[in-house]
Structures are given as structure tokens and as C-alpha cells.
Design a protein around this motif. Structure first.
Motif, PDB file in Angstrom:
ATOM      1  N   GLU A  77       0.828  -1.205   0.000  1.00 58.95           N
ATOM      2  CA  GLU A  77       0.000   0.000   0.000  1.00 58.95           C
ATOM      3  C   GLU A  77       0.864   1.256   0.000  1.00 58.95           C
ATOM      4  OE1 GLU A  77      -3.538   2.375   0.107  1.00 58.95           O
ATOM      5  OE2 GLU A  77      -2.928   0.421  -0.686  1.00 58.95           O
ATOM      6  N   SER A  78       1.978   1.215   0.725  1.00 55.55           N
ATOM      7  CA  SER A  78       2.905   2.350   0.726  1.00 55.55           C
ATOM      8  C   SER A  78       3.417   2.637  -0.675  1.00 55.55           C
ATOM      9  CB  SER A  78       4.095   2.065   1.653  1.00 55.55           C
ATOM     10  OG  SER A  78       3.689   1.956   2.993  1.00 55.55           O
ATOM     11  N   ALA A  79       3.775   1.592  -1.401  1.00 57.64           N
ATOM     12  CA  ALA A  79       4.291   1.760  -2.760  1.00 57.64           C
ATOM     13  C   ALA A  79       3.212   2.333  -3.673  1.00 57.64           C
ATOM     14  CB  ALA A  79       4.796   0.425  -3.299  1.00 57.64           C
ATOM     15  N   ARG A  80       1.989   1.841  -3.514  1.00 55.98           N
ATOM     16  CA  ARG A  80       0.899   2.341  -4.357  1.00 55.98           C
ATOM     17  C   ARG A  80       0.682   3.834  -4.136  1.00 55.98           C
ATOM     18  NH1 ARG A  80      -4.346   3.592  -4.450  1.00 55.98           N
ATOM     19  NH2 ARG A  80      -4.568   3.379  -2.187  1.00 55.98           N
ATOM     20  N   LEU A  81       0.690   4.258  -2.883  1.00 55.14           N
ATOM     21  CA  LEU A  81       0.479   5.665  -2.569  1.00 55.14           C
ATOM     22  C   LEU A  81       1.683   6.527  -2.957  1.00 55.14           C
ATOM     23  CD1 LEU A  81      -1.160   5.306   0.973  1.00 55.14           C
ATOM     24  CD2 LEU A  81      -2.313   5.870  -1.180  1.00 55.14           C
ATOM     25  N   LEU A 140      15.739   2.040   2.152  1.00 56.81           N
ATOM     26  CA  LEU A 140      14.944   2.154   0.935  1.00 56.81           C
ATOM     27  C   LEU A 140      13.458   1.944   1.230  1.00 56.81           C
ATOM     28  CD1 LEU A 140      14.973   2.430  -2.188  1.00 56.81           C
ATOM     29  CD2 LEU A 140      15.096  -0.062  -2.282  1.00 56.81           C
ATOM     30  N   HIS A 141      13.145   0.907   1.975  1.00 55.28           N
ATOM     31  CA  HIS A 141      11.748   0.627   2.302  1.00 55.28           C
ATOM     32  C   HIS A 141      11.158   1.746   3.158  1.00 55.28           C
ATOM     33  CE1 HIS A 141      11.055  -3.530   0.786  1.00 55.28           C
ATOM     34  NE2 HIS A 141      12.381  -3.530   0.762  1.00 55.28           N
ATOM     35  N   SER A 142      11.935   2.257   4.086  1.00 54.38           N
ATOM     36  CA  SER A 142      11.463   3.351   4.932  1.00 54.38           C
ATOM     37  C   SER A 142      11.192   4.607   4.110  1.00 54.38           C
ATOM     38  CB  SER A 142      12.495   3.652   6.021  1.00 54.38           C
ATOM     39  OG  SER A 142      12.078   4.728   6.828  1.00 54.38           O
ATOM     40  N   ALA A 143      12.060   4.873   3.137  1.00 51.35           N
ATOM     41  CA  ALA A 143      11.879   6.052   2.288  1.00 51.35           C
ATOM     42  C   ALA A 143      10.591   5.957   1.482  1.00 51.35           C
ATOM     43  CB  ALA A 143      13.078   6.210   1.353  1.00 51.35           C
ATOM     44  N   ILE A 144      10.282   4.773   0.995  1.00 53.04           N
ATOM     45  CA  ILE A 144       9.049   4.586   0.220  1.00 53.04           C
ATOM     46  C   ILE A 144       7.823   4.774   1.112  1.00 53.04           C
ATOM     47  CG2 ILE A 144       7.683   2.899  -1.068  1.00 53.04           C
ATOM     48  CD1 ILE A 144      10.384   1.779  -2.113  1.00 53.04           C
ATOM     49  N   VAL A 145       7.910   4.274   2.328  1.00 52.65           N
ATOM     50  CA  VAL A 145       6.805   4.473   3.275  1.00 52.65           C
ATOM     51  C   VAL A 145       6.594   5.961   3.529  1.00 52.65           C
ATOM     52  CG1 VAL A 145       6.039   4.118   5.650  1.00 52.65           C
ATOM     53  CG2 VAL A 145       7.031   2.216   4.372  1.00 52.65           C
ATOM     54  N   GLU A 146       7.679   6.691   3.730  1.00 51.93           N
ATOM     55  CA  GLU A 146       7.568   8.131   3.963  1.00 51.93           C
ATOM     56  C   GLU A 146       6.949   8.834   2.754  1.00 51.93           C
ATOM     57  OE1 GLU A 146       8.147  10.142   6.598  1.00 51.93           O
ATOM     58  OE2 GLU A 146       8.382   8.291   7.752  1.00 51.93           O
ATOM     59  N   VAL A 154      -0.291   7.449   9.386  1.00 47.00           N
ATOM     60  CA  VAL A 154      -0.690   6.254  10.132  1.00 47.00           C
ATOM     61  C   VAL A 154       0.022   5.030   9.583  1.00 47.00           C
ATOM     62  CG1 VAL A 154      -2.612   4.737  10.736  1.00 47.00           C
ATOM     63  CG2 VAL A 154      -2.940   7.214  10.749  1.00 47.00           C
ATOM     64  N   LEU A 155       0.082   4.927   8.276  1.00 47.05           N
ATOM     65  CA  LEU A 155       0.784   3.825   7.633  1.00 47.05           C
ATOM     66  C   LEU A 155       2.261   3.835   8.009  1.00 47.05           C
ATOM     67  CD1 LEU A 155       0.280   1.485   5.667  1.00 47.05           C
ATOM     68  CD2 LEU A 155       0.806   3.034   3.802  1.00 47.05           C
ATOM     69  N   ALA A 156       2.855   5.033   8.041  1.00 46.42           N
ATOM     70  CA  ALA A 156       4.269   5.160   8.407  1.00 46.42           C
ATOM     71  C   ALA A 156       4.506   4.719   9.844  1.00 46.42           C
ATOM     72  CB  ALA A 156       4.732   6.599   8.210  1.00 46.42           C
ATOM     73  N   GLU A 157       3.598   5.065  10.745  1.00 49.67           N
ATOM     74  CA  GLU A 157       3.735   4.663  12.143  1.00 49.67           C
ATOM     75  C   GLU A 157       3.638   3.149  12.296  1.00 49.67           C
ATOM     76  OE1 GLU A 157       0.765   6.796  14.267  1.00 49.67           O
ATOM     77  OE2 GLU A 157       1.780   8.741  14.072  1.00 49.67           O
ATOM     78  N   LEU A 158       2.704   2.542  11.591  1.00 53.39           N
ATOM     79  CA  LEU A 158       2.555   1.093  11.655  1.00 53.39           C
ATOM     80  C   LEU A 158       3.779   0.383  11.074  1.00 53.39           C
ATOM     81  CD1 LEU A 158      -1.188   0.753  10.574  1.00 53.39           C
ATOM     82  CD2 LEU A 158      -0.246   0.402  12.868  1.00 53.39           C
ATOM     83  N   ALA A 159       4.282   0.902   9.960  1.00 53.27           N
ATOM     84  CA  ALA A 159       5.464   0.303   9.338  1.00 53.27           C
ATOM     85  C   ALA A 159       6.674   0.418  10.257  1.00 53.27           C
ATOM     86  CB  ALA A 159       5.744   0.965   7.996  1.00 53.27           C
ATOM     87  N   ALA A 160       6.789   1.546  10.964  1.00 53.29           N
ATOM     88  CA  ALA A 160       7.916   1.745  11.874  1.00 53.29           C
ATOM     89  C   ALA A 160       7.884   0.734  13.019  1.00 53.29           C
ATOM     90  CB  ALA A 160       7.895   3.170  12.428  1.00 53.29           C
TER      91      ALA A 160
END
Length: 225
Positions: free
Chosen positions: A93-97, A136-142, A148-154
Motif C-alpha cells: 500500500e505504501s508503494a501504491r500511494l 529504501l523501504h522506509s523512504a518509500i513508506v515516507e 498512520v501507515l508510516a507509524e505502523l510500518a515503523a
């Protein structure tokens, strides 16, 4: 193990130091954690070590066994599968957004991280490979723009690193080829394609982790493939 600087909050510093050693597998799953040894190596008293181990136990990183002491938690197959499945959902979902928010600067930043990961892999610097992968994954989430998605991913980031470290070599060039394809989809603002690539990418990591776990039980294969 570096000695801690006392000006930092000691209790938090000890916790962070021990957690990082667990995540990077400098302290291996199942390893006995002796308070006095850890205190000596960190250059502190045993009390903050004991407090850190209690906190790590509450969070599932350490097992406290009566009359035996503290041990690094050894994750079960089910634990790993559940967490990596959640990671796949969050990051797809992070990548899609993120695809809708890409700028030339953002694309360049992701490519630079990817290049560092490839270089670290070529140099067999596993810690650097794992760090670049997480970055890399964290940057995509950001870039998803969803807080909210970023907090859950963290919340799952460190456990993902924990599971990824032992398969970083096994995933090898394939992982970074997948990253490059993902960045291409993001650069094209193709959210659905980016999400699909991310799902396949995270699924490959999950499968690699399970294959490694199975090989530890059955022993190494008799021939290379």
C-alpha cells in the motif's frame, strides 16, 4: 560492543544498544544473556542491564527463564510468517500511494540508496546491505504521505530487519534487481504496478526466510542449484 556515554539517558541507551545487537544478530537467537558480562562490556552497572532485559522481555525480544536467566528470543516460523505477511500488506500500500508523490529528486534519492545496497552486496558487507534495504523501504513508506501507515510500518521495521539479516546474502542480487524495478514503476507513477512488485518482493523475502529455517532443520542440500 561500544561503551555507552553516560550523558545520554542510561536506561534508554542500554535498551537501544542491546536491541540493536539483537536485531543485527550480533546476539544470536537463543543466546544466553549474562547480566554481568553485558554490564562489563557496556561499562555500566548491572541494574540498567537488568531493567533493559525486562523491557526487551515484555516486547518479545528476550525470554526470561526462571532459574536459567535471559536468552535472546528465537522466533518461531509462525511468528515470522505473521509479521512478514503484515509487512507485505503495509509496504504494498505504501508503494501504491508513493507513486503519486514521486518527484525527480525522490526518484534520484531512491536510486542512490539502491546503488549503495548493490555496492555493499558486492563487498559482502551484510550489515550495510541490511541497512540500505531498511532505508529504501522506509523512504518509500515516507513518500506514501500516510502518517498512520508510516507509524505502523515503523513498529515492524526492526523485526523485519531481524528476519532479513540472515537471508540478505541468499536474496542477493535478486532483491536489488527487484528494488530497481520497483523504483522504475514509482518513477512512472504507476501505483498498481509498484504495489504488485512490492508484494512479490516481500513475498520472496518471506519464502527465503522459511527456506533458510527449513535448511537449518534438515541440513544443507547435497548439491547446489
Amino acid at each position: 560492543m561500544p561503551r555507552l556515554r553516560r550523558p545520554a539517558p542510561l536506561r534508554e541507551g542500554v535498551y537501544e544498544a542491546l536491541l540493536e545487537l539483537i536485531v543485527t544478530r550480533a546476539l544470536q537467537p537463543g543466546q544466553h544473556l549474562v547480566e554481568s558480562e553485558l554490564a562489563t562490556r557496556l561499562g555500566i552497572s548491572r541494574q540498567p542491564v537488568r531493567e533493559a532485559l525486562q523491557r526487551l522481555s515484555t516486547e518479545g525480544w528476550v525470554d526470561l527463564r526462571p532459574a536459567h536467566g535471559a536468552f535472546v528470543h528465537a522466533p518461531t516460523e509462525e511468528e515470522a510468517d505473521q509479521l512478514l505477511a503484515v509487512r507485505s500488506l503495509l509496504e504494498a500500500e505504501s508503494a501504491r500511494l508513493a507513486a503519486a508523490n514521486m518527484t525527480p529528486q525522490a526518484v534520484a534519492g531512491l536510486r542512490e540508496i539502491c546503488e549503495r545496497g548493490v555496492s555493499a552486496l558486492a563487498a559482502d558487507e551484510v550489515d550495510a546491505v541490511v541497512a540500505a534495504n531498511a532505508e529504501l523501504h522506509s523512504a518509500i513508506v515516507e513518500l506514501s504521505g500516510n502518517k498512520v501507515l508510516a507509524e505502523l510500518a515503523a513498529q515492524v521495521d526492526r523485526r523485519v530487519r531481524w528476519y532479513y539479516t540472515p537471508v540478505a546474502r541468499q536474496r542477493g542480487p535478486e532483491s536489488w534487481t527487484e528494488h530497481a524495478a520497483l523504483i522504475d514503476a514509482l518513477a512512472e507513477h504507476d501505483g498498481e504496478q509498484a504495489a504488485q512488485i512490492m508484494r512479490e518482493h516481500t513475498e520472496q523475502t518471506r519464502r527465503s526466510y522459511h527456506r533458510r529455517a527449513e535448511s537449518e532443520v534438515t541440513g544443507p542440500p547435497t548439491s547446489a542449484m
